[in-house]
Scaffold this motif. Structure first.
Motif, PDB file in Angstrom:
ATOM      1  N   GLU A 185     -66.597 106.091 -18.437  1.00 28.28           N
ATOM      2  CA  GLU A 185     -65.510 105.404 -17.775  1.00 28.28           C
ATOM      3  C   GLU A 185     -65.096 104.123 -18.465  1.00 28.28           C
ATOM      4  O   GLU A 185     -64.040 103.592 -18.194  1.00 28.28           O
ATOM      5  CB  GLU A 185     -65.892 105.097 -16.326  1.00 28.28           C
ATOM      6  CG  GLU A 185     -65.919 106.333 -15.455  1.00 28.28           C
ATOM      7  CD  GLU A 185     -66.215 105.971 -14.023  1.00 28.28           C
ATOM      8  OE1 GLU A 185     -66.274 106.894 -13.211  1.00 28.28           O
ATOM      9  OE2 GLU A 185     -66.401 104.789 -13.728  1.00 28.28           O
ATOM     10  N   ALA A 186     -65.908 103.599 -19.349  1.00 27.83           N
ATOM     11  CA  ALA A 186     -65.555 102.355 -20.028  1.00 27.83           C
ATOM     12  C   ALA A 186     -65.368 102.604 -21.510  1.00 27.83           C
ATOM     13  O   ALA A 186     -66.012 103.460 -22.104  1.00 27.83           O
ATOM     14  CB  ALA A 186     -66.644 101.307 -19.810  1.00 27.83           C
ATOM     15  N   ASP A 187     -64.446 101.861 -22.093  1.00 29.90           N
ATOM     16  CA  ASP A 187     -64.241 101.995 -23.526  1.00 29.90           C
ATOM     17  C   ASP A 187     -65.194 101.068 -24.258  1.00 29.90           C
ATOM     18  O   ASP A 187     -66.087 100.465 -23.670  1.00 29.90           O
ATOM     19  CB  ASP A 187     -62.780 101.715 -23.895  1.00 29.90           C
ATOM     20  CG  ASP A 187     -62.331 100.320 -23.467  1.00 29.90           C
ATOM     21  OD1 ASP A 187     -63.207  99.441 -23.308  1.00 29.90           O
ATOM     22  OD2 ASP A 187     -61.117 100.101 -23.319  1.00 29.90           O
ATOM     23  N   ASP A 188     -64.996 100.924 -25.564  1.00 29.32           N
ATOM     24  CA  ASP A 188     -65.944 100.143 -26.367  1.00 29.32           C
ATOM     25  C   ASP A 188     -65.983  98.681 -25.969  1.00 29.32           C
ATOM     26  O   ASP A 188     -66.966  97.994 -26.186  1.00 29.32           O
ATOM     27  CB  ASP A 188     -65.567 100.270 -27.857  1.00 29.32           C
ATOM     28  CG  ASP A 188     -65.771 101.691 -28.364  1.00 29.32           C
ATOM     29  OD1 ASP A 188     -66.548 102.428 -27.713  1.00 29.32           O
ATOM     30  OD2 ASP A 188     -65.159 102.059 -29.374  1.00 29.32           O
ATOM     31  N   ASP A 189     -64.882  98.170 -25.385  1.00 32.81           N
ATOM     32  CA  ASP A 189     -64.854  96.773 -24.991  1.00 32.81           C
ATOM     33  C   ASP A 189     -65.330  96.556 -23.562  1.00 32.81           C
ATOM     34  O   ASP A 189     -65.261  95.467 -23.025  1.00 32.81           O
ATOM     35  CB  ASP A 189     -63.413  96.216 -25.120  1.00 32.81           C
ATOM     36  CG  ASP A 189     -62.948  96.241 -26.572  1.00 32.81           C
ATOM     37  OD1 ASP A 189     -63.805  96.042 -27.448  1.00 32.81           O
ATOM     38  OD2 ASP A 189     -61.750  96.470 -26.808  1.00 32.81           O
ATOM     39  N   GLY A 190     -65.805  97.634 -22.928  1.00 31.83           N
ATOM     40  CA  GLY A 190     -66.277  97.509 -21.559  1.00 31.83           C
ATOM     41  C   GLY A 190     -65.162  97.628 -20.531  1.00 31.83           C
ATOM     42  O   GLY A 190     -65.400  97.456 -19.343  1.00 31.83           O
ATOM     43  N   ASP A 191     -63.922  97.907 -20.971  1.00 31.59           N
ATOM     44  CA  ASP A 191     -62.818  98.035 -20.034  1.00 31.59           C
ATOM     45  C   ASP A 191     -62.776  99.438 -19.467  1.00 31.59           C
ATOM     46  O   ASP A 191     -63.217 100.398 -20.086  1.00 31.59           O
ATOM     47  CB  ASP A 191     -61.483  97.734 -20.735  1.00 31.59           C
ATOM     48  CG  ASP A 191     -61.402  96.297 -21.209  1.00 31.59           C
ATOM     49  OD1 ASP A 191     -61.988  95.441 -20.534  1.00 31.59           O
ATOM     50  OD2 ASP A 191     -60.750  96.055 -22.244  1.00 31.59           O
ATOM     51  N   LEU A 192     -62.191  99.574 -18.281  1.00 40.73           N
ATOM     52  CA  LEU A 192     -62.040 100.876 -17.676  1.00 40.73           C
ATOM     53  C   LEU A 192     -61.043 101.711 -18.454  1.00 40.73           C
ATOM     54  O   LEU A 192     -60.091 101.190 -19.019  1.00 40.73           O
ATOM     55  CB  LEU A 192     -61.568 100.718 -16.224  1.00 40.73           C
ATOM     56  CG  LEU A 192     -62.540 100.041 -15.262  1.00 40.73           C
ATOM     57  CD1 LEU A 192     -61.886  99.857 -13.903  1.00 40.73           C
ATOM     58  CD2 LEU A 192     -63.808 100.854 -15.123  1.00 40.73           C
ATOM     59  N   THR A 193     -61.258 103.007 -18.466  1.00 40.65           N
ATOM     60  CA  THR A 193     -60.340 103.883 -19.176  1.00 40.65           C
ATOM     61  C   THR A 193     -58.993 103.893 -18.474  1.00 40.65           C
ATOM     62  O   THR A 193     -58.884 103.580 -17.286  1.00 40.65           O
ATOM     63  CB  THR A 193     -60.903 105.314 -19.227  1.00 40.65           C
ATOM     64  OG1 THR A 193     -61.037 105.793 -17.898  1.00 40.65           O
ATOM     65  CG2 THR A 193     -62.248 105.339 -19.922  1.00 40.65           C
ATOM     66  N   PRO A 194     -57.923 104.277 -19.191  1.00 38.24           N
ATOM     67  CA  PRO A 194     -56.578 104.238 -18.602  1.00 38.24           C
ATOM     68  C   PRO A 194     -56.445 105.037 -17.319  1.00 38.24           C
ATOM     69  O   PRO A 194     -55.813 104.585 -16.374  1.00 38.24           O
ATOM     70  CB  PRO A 194     -55.708 104.819 -19.714  1.00 38.24           C
ATOM     71  CG  PRO A 194     -56.435 104.471 -20.973  1.00 38.24           C
ATOM     72  CD  PRO A 194     -57.889 104.580 -20.625  1.00 38.24           C
ATOM     73  N   ILE A 195     -57.012 106.247 -17.267  1.00 41.15           N
ATOM     74  CA  ILE A 195     -56.882 107.059 -16.057  1.00 41.15           C
ATOM     75  C   ILE A 195     -57.573 106.392 -14.875  1.00 41.15           C
ATOM     76  O   ILE A 195     -57.062 106.398 -13.743  1.00 41.15           O
ATOM     77  CB  ILE A 195     -57.452 108.477 -16.301  1.00 41.15           C
ATOM     78  CG1 ILE A 195     -56.566 109.233 -17.288  1.00 41.15           C
ATOM     79  CG2 ILE A 195     -57.572 109.240 -14.991  1.00 41.15           C
ATOM     80  CD1 ILE A 195     -55.154 109.482 -16.798  1.00 41.15           C
ATOM     81  N   VAL A 196     -58.729 105.799 -15.106  1.00 42.85           N
ATOM     82  CA  VAL A 196     -59.440 105.094 -14.037  1.00 42.85           C
ATOM     83  C   VAL A 196     -58.593 103.918 -13.550  1.00 42.85           C
ATOM     84  O   VAL A 196     -58.450 103.691 -12.345  1.00 42.85           O
ATOM     85  CB  VAL A 196     -60.816 104.607 -14.527  1.00 42.85           C
ATOM     86  CG1 VAL A 196     -61.488 103.733 -13.475  1.00 42.85           C
ATOM     87  CG2 VAL A 196     -61.703 105.798 -14.872  1.00 42.85           C
ATOM     88  N   ARG A 197     -58.005 103.171 -14.498  1.00 46.11           N
ATOM     89  CA  ARG A 197     -57.164 102.042 -14.114  1.00 46.11           C
ATOM     90  C   ARG A 197     -55.942 102.513 -13.336  1.00 46.11           C
ATOM     91  O   ARG A 197     -55.501 101.863 -12.385  1.00 46.11           O
ATOM     92  CB  ARG A 197     -56.733 101.252 -15.357  1.00 46.11           C
ATOM     93  CG  ARG A 197     -57.884 100.554 -16.063  1.00 46.11           C
ATOM     94  CD  ARG A 197     -57.385  99.415 -16.946  1.00 46.11           C
ATOM     95  NE  ARG A 197     -56.435  99.854 -17.950  1.00 46.11           N
ATOM     96  CZ  ARG A 197     -56.772 100.353 -19.141  1.00 46.11           C
ATOM     97  NH1 ARG A 197     -58.059 100.493 -19.441  1.00 46.11           N
ATOM     98  NH2 ARG A 197     -55.854 100.704 -20.009  1.00 46.11           N
ATOM     99  N   PHE A 198     -55.383 103.645 -13.742  1.00 48.49           N
ATOM    100  CA  PHE A 198     -54.210 104.175 -13.058  1.00 48.49           C
ATOM    101  C   PHE A 198     -54.537 104.514 -11.606  1.00 48.49           C
ATOM    102  O   PHE A 198     -53.811 104.131 -10.683  1.00 48.49           O
ATOM    103  CB  PHE A 198     -53.686 105.416 -13.791  1.00 48.49           C
ATOM    104  CG  PHE A 198     -52.445 106.007 -13.180  1.00 48.49           C
ATOM    105  CD1 PHE A 198     -51.192 105.567 -13.565  1.00 48.49           C
ATOM    106  CD2 PHE A 198     -52.534 106.990 -12.209  1.00 48.49           C
ATOM    107  CE1 PHE A 198     -50.050 106.101 -13.000  1.00 48.49           C
ATOM    108  CE2 PHE A 198     -51.406 107.538 -11.636  1.00 48.49           C
ATOM    109  CZ  PHE A 198     -50.149 107.088 -12.039  1.00 48.49           C
TER     110      PHE A 198
END
Length: 574
Positions: A179-192
């Motif tokens: 669910e998180a990318d390399d920077d620790g951010d949520l993936t786009p679909i999760v954010r959506f």
């Protein structure tokens, strides 16, 4: 964007000198604007730290500029396709017109020269800033940048090309690790998905619809009982969105052939959470998902906030205070029956009472109430639950819905043996409810001696108090046709209102209010039931005792300016 701002000069110093902020507050605001990578003026306006009109006038004096009123601007002069929309969403800017081979651009912040330079580079022509207020440019940008789906995609940093090449039928397995990318951010679909849930909650929506079609995918919110299309993301997202929601609801992401039901609890603020009831349904081009937002605060509004008139509220409270009997709430799906029942339970929920409920499903958790989830797979149906309740020393029993004769008979027995029973039926009026019980197979004696109150209800959209406007010169014959005179309502020297629409509402409406008819089962009405009277006979007897039908209650709400006559006609008939 120029964020090297000093409080010792320029607009920050002017704001401090005017007493609108202290030096410490300004220093903090400058630091926070830098952290959020936005201009100082944008930050101050977004956080309502300083009135945007005052900032605009101070900026006009500081930079020697005139303040342009966007309310009087001719929108036909806006060059819609000249500036890249990504630049306009990145900066609080808006092209207004071209004059003297210069592009004039609206800005609430002359300090922000970075955006002007980027636009000048893109359009290959000189630009001229035009000072406007923050609130007005934001309102006009909403109209100009009307493709909200594109705006959302850009704000989420979603690369549409990534999804365009994927087969939409391919399942998308979302795992906690992924669910998180390399920077620790949520993936786009999760954010959506997160954004859709938060936007729906902020809009006070009751449901979110995710709907797949052959060449389109749309997201709709039900707000004040009406569906509104919110976004149209790429149809190739369908599998990923459904998979994400199934993960959240603890559903089987590999099963796409049958409907599934689940539940999600989400945090929507500090110390506050709501439940989402999730249902998936296989369609021709994928799975549709509907989320029902179950906000516990809706049951804590209190009976005074539901829209009951004084005598109706008194009838409800009187029935609730009886040690036994049956209170039935009736109306179509989405008419607010559940909120009425939970509000009644809230009144009864004290340490001295044992309250048990049988629900399908349990929509809202109530502390102090023993709530049972009906599960037909295991054999736990309404009759089974009710029989168990009667061995649990109950004072109050709530049955989610009386659907069959067996459930009705047990509920009647409970109400006749010292228990207060609350339940719902799907009928159009309170008088029809009595006939429905008789048609189920209950005896007239049991109906007449067990039911104490029937409430029929609808939900009407309330007129926005900020923009409602007068209905002018409505002919008396039109008012007569609507039923005002027949309902005994005087219309002389009365002002009726209609919807208009503004930034604080949806097409002139904001929020909903209940429209009710309360039928108290008096000795006279019991006699009509025992003698085999029809719904019409019961209605005639009730009217002799002051009963008001739904239509009359709706027209009374029209006269007091709460709802429009159009809304009254939508939810009731003559």
């Amino acid at each position: 964007m120029n964020l090297q701002v000093s409080i010792e000069r320029g607009l920050p110093k002017t704001i401090i000198d005017e007493g609108l902020m202290s030096a410490a507050q300004m220093t903090d605001a400058i630091a926070r604007a830098k952290m959020q990578k936005c201009s100082l003026v944008t930050y101050l306006c977004q956080k309502d730290l300083v009135d945007d009109v005052k900032i605009a006038h101070l900026a006009a004096a500081e930079f020697g500029m005139d303040l342009h009123d966007l309310d009087n601007h001719d929108v036909s002069t806006i060059p819609k396709d000249l500036v890249d929309r990504k630049l306009l969403r990145k900066h609080i800017l808006l092209p207004l017109f071209i004059k003297g081979k210069r592009l004039h651009i609206a800005t609430p912040d002359p300090f922000d020269t970075q955006g002007l330079r980027e636009i000048q580079f893109q359009v290959r022509m000189p630009v001229e800033p035009v000072l406007v207020t923050y609130s007005k440019i934001m309102a006009m940008r909403e109209l100009f940048l009307e493709n909200s789906a594109d705006a959302l995609i850009e704000s989420l940093n979603i690369d549409d090309n990534e999804y365009r090449s994927v087969d939409p039928s391919t399942s998308f397995n979302v795992s906690n690790d992924g669910e998180a990318d390399d920077d620790g951010d949520l993936t786009p679909i999760v954010r959506f998905v997160n954004k859709m849930i938060m936007d729906a909650f902020d809009a006070k929506a009751s449901d979110i619809h995710f709907e797949p079609y052959e060449k389109e995918y749309r997201v709709r919110f039900r707000v004040d009982g009406m569906l509104r299309q919110i976004f149209t993301p790429p149809p190739t997202w369908a599998g990923r969105l459904v998979s994400r929601i199934k993960i959240m609801a603890n559903l089987d992401i590999t099963e796409r052939r049958i409907p599934q039901d689940g539940r999600i609890r989400v945090a929507v603020g500090k110390g506050r959470s709501v439940d989402l009831r999730v249902n998936t349904l296989p369609l021709q081009f994928g799975e549709k998902v509907v989320m029902r937002i179950l906000d516990p605060s809706s049951t804590n509004m209190g009976i005074d906030s539901l829209g009951y008139e004084d005598d109706q509220r008194t009838a409800f409270l009187t029935a609730l205070n009886k040690p036994q009997g049956m209170i039935l709430v009736t109306g179509p799906t989405g008419s607010g029956k559940t909120v009425s029942l939970y509000t009644g339970l809230g009144v009864l929920n004290t340490d001295e009472r044992n309250i048990s409920t049988a629900e399908d499903p349990v929509e809202i958790n109530m502390h102090g109430v023993n709530q049972t989830q009906i599960n037909l797979r295991t054999g736990l149906d309404f009759p089974t639950a009710l029989r168990a309740f009667l061995r649990q020393d109950p004072d109050v029993i709530m049955v989610g819905e009386i659907r069959d004769l067996e459930t009705a008979e047990i509920a009647v027995k409970a109400s006749q043996t010292g228990h207060l029973v609350l339940s719902t039926l799907h009928t159009n009026s309170s008088t029809e409810t009595l006939n429905r019980l008789l048609n189920m197979g209950l005896s007239a004696f049991n109906v007449a001696t067990s039911v104490s109150l029937i409430i029929a209800q609808r939900l009407a959209r309330k007129l926005c108090i900020h923009c409602r406007e007068h209905h002018n010169n409505i002919p008396p014959e039109i008012l007569n046709e609507e039923g005002f005179n027949e309902a005994g309502l005087a219309t002389k020297s009365v002002i009726l209102y209609k919807a208009r629409g503004c930034k604080k509402c949806v097409k002139g409406y904001s929020g909903r209010v209940g429209i009710y008819e309360t039928l108290v089962i008096s000795p006279a009405i019991s006699s009509v039931i025992l003698s085999g009277g029809s719904a019409i006979d019961i209605l005639d007897a009730a009217k002799r005792e002051g009963f008001r039908p739904l239509r009359t209650s709706a027209l009374r709400k029209v006269l007091d300016g709460t709802i429009s006559i159009e809304e009254a006609n939508r939810i009731t008939t003559d």
